[in-house]
Scaffold this active site. Structure first.
Site, PDB file in Angstrom:
ATOM      1  N   ARG A   1       0.568  -1.167   0.029  1.00 56.63           N
ATOM      2  CA  ARG A   1      -0.343  -0.239  -0.048  1.00 56.63           C
ATOM      3  C   ARG A   1       0.821   0.991  -0.156  1.00 56.63           C
ATOM      4  NH1 ARG A   1      -5.093   0.616   1.365  1.00 56.63           N
ATOM      5  NH2 ARG A   1      -4.817  -1.753   1.705  1.00 56.63           N
TER       6      ARG A   1
ATOM      7  N   GLU B   1       0.554  -7.626  -4.062  1.00 60.85           N
ATOM      8  CA  GLU B   1      -0.651  -7.330  -3.908  1.00 60.85           C
ATOM      9  C   GLU B   1      -0.479  -5.572  -3.713  1.00 60.85           C
ATOM     10  OE1 GLU B   1      -4.812  -5.627  -1.062  1.00 60.85           O
ATOM     11  OE2 GLU B   1      -3.169  -7.507  -1.344  1.00 60.85           O
TER      12      GLU B   1
ATOM     13  N   THR C   1      -8.177  -3.839  -2.113  1.00 63.06           N
ATOM     14  CA  THR C   1      -8.881  -2.374  -2.037  1.00 63.06           C
ATOM     15  C   THR C   1      -9.568  -2.402  -2.900  1.00 63.06           C
ATOM     16  OG1 THR C   1      -6.817  -2.013  -0.716  1.00 63.06           O
ATOM     17  CG2 THR C   1      -9.296  -0.314  -0.871  1.00 63.06           C
TER      18      THR C   1
ATOM     19  N   LYS D   1     -10.604 -13.749   3.015  1.00 60.42           N
ATOM     20  CA  LYS D   1      -9.779 -12.742   3.515  1.00 60.42           C
ATOM     21  C   LYS D   1     -10.712 -12.357   5.127  1.00 60.42           C
ATOM     22  CE  LYS D   1      -8.365  -8.245   3.280  1.00 60.42           C
ATOM     23  NZ  LYS D   1      -8.296  -6.334   1.911  1.00 60.42           N
TER      24      LYS D   1
ATOM     25  N   GLY E   1      -3.236  -7.217  11.696  1.00 62.54           N
ATOM     26  CA  GLY E   1      -2.928  -7.658  12.967  1.00 62.54           C
ATOM     27  C   GLY E   1      -2.495  -8.500  12.966  1.00 62.54           C
TER      28      GLY E   1
ATOM     29  N   GLY F   1       1.197  -6.153   5.667  1.00 62.42           N
ATOM     30  CA  GLY F   1       0.932  -5.032   5.099  1.00 62.42           C
ATOM     31  C   GLY F   1       2.300  -4.056   4.995  1.00 62.42           C
TER      32      GLY F   1
END
Length: 202
Positions: free
Chosen positions: A10, A33, A62, A122, A152, A172
């Site tokens: 991201r 991703e 997303t 997911k 997390g 991420g």
């Protein structure tokens, strides 16, 4: 070995994405991703798909609409990840022969996703669902369903999630944050792969 780890980049930029992708693959991660709220995400996906062809699967994250699925088609990306369970997104993804990984948090969402042909679920955000929540939901899922814990999760709790029925993870900020060097990403990715492999073997 094939590892069910999705590296989530991201905020990555096109001018850095190839070096970071190479670092991830070199560390042993084969699914990458690029979330669509990153700068020029489709360009980054195209760069990765061309540079890592045959070495990694590249997808968009997303993804919220069928139109975004259409935009991904033709970039070289091969899978779609969403934060929610939108049957229209799943249906369009499968119609274009791409992998579908919708976000789920309840049994209803899980079974809706499965009925529409999702390739993996997911569980997001995983820290809210918890290992006990996943273990309970796992009992009503079809045998062999792929389940990814995202949000997390990390090397310190991979084993707990495996024990609860997770088959993989999306990572991420634990693997990439905007501005991070490819060398740092490689170091983080190697630590994650080592922890994953260790948990799989126990």
């Amino acid at each position: 070995m094939s590892r069910e780890i999705i590296a989530i980049l991201r905020g990555v930029k096109p001018d850095e994405v190839q070096d970071i992708g190479d670092a991830l693959v070199d560390a042993g991660i084969g699914m990458i991703e690029v979330p669509l709220n990153s700068p020029d995400p489709f360009r980054s996906i195209g760069i990765l798909a061309e540079a890592l062809s045959g070495r990694a699967r590249i997808g968009a994250g997303t993804v919220l609409t069928p139109e975004e699925v259409n935009a991904l088609n033709g970039t070289g990306g091969t899978f779609v990840v969403s934060p929610d369970c939108n049957p229209a997104v799943i249906d369009r993804t499968k119609a274009l022969n791409m992998g579908s990984y919708p976000g789920v948090a309840t049994p209803t969402e899980c079974l809706t996703a499965v009925r529409h042909g999702a390739d993996g679920l997911k569980f997001f955000p995983a820290f809210l669902i918890g290992v006990k929540g996943l273990a309970a939901i796992r009992t009503i899922l079809p045998q062999g369903a792929l389940t990814y814990a995202v949000g997390g999760v990390g090397p310190d709790n991979f084993q707990d999630w495996f024990d609860a029925g997770a088959t993989g993870f999306g990572i991420g900020t634990g693997i990439y944050q905007p501005g991070m060097s490819a060398m740092t990403v490689h170091k983080r990715a190697r630590a994650i792969v080592a922890a994953y492999d260790g948990a799989v073997k126990t």
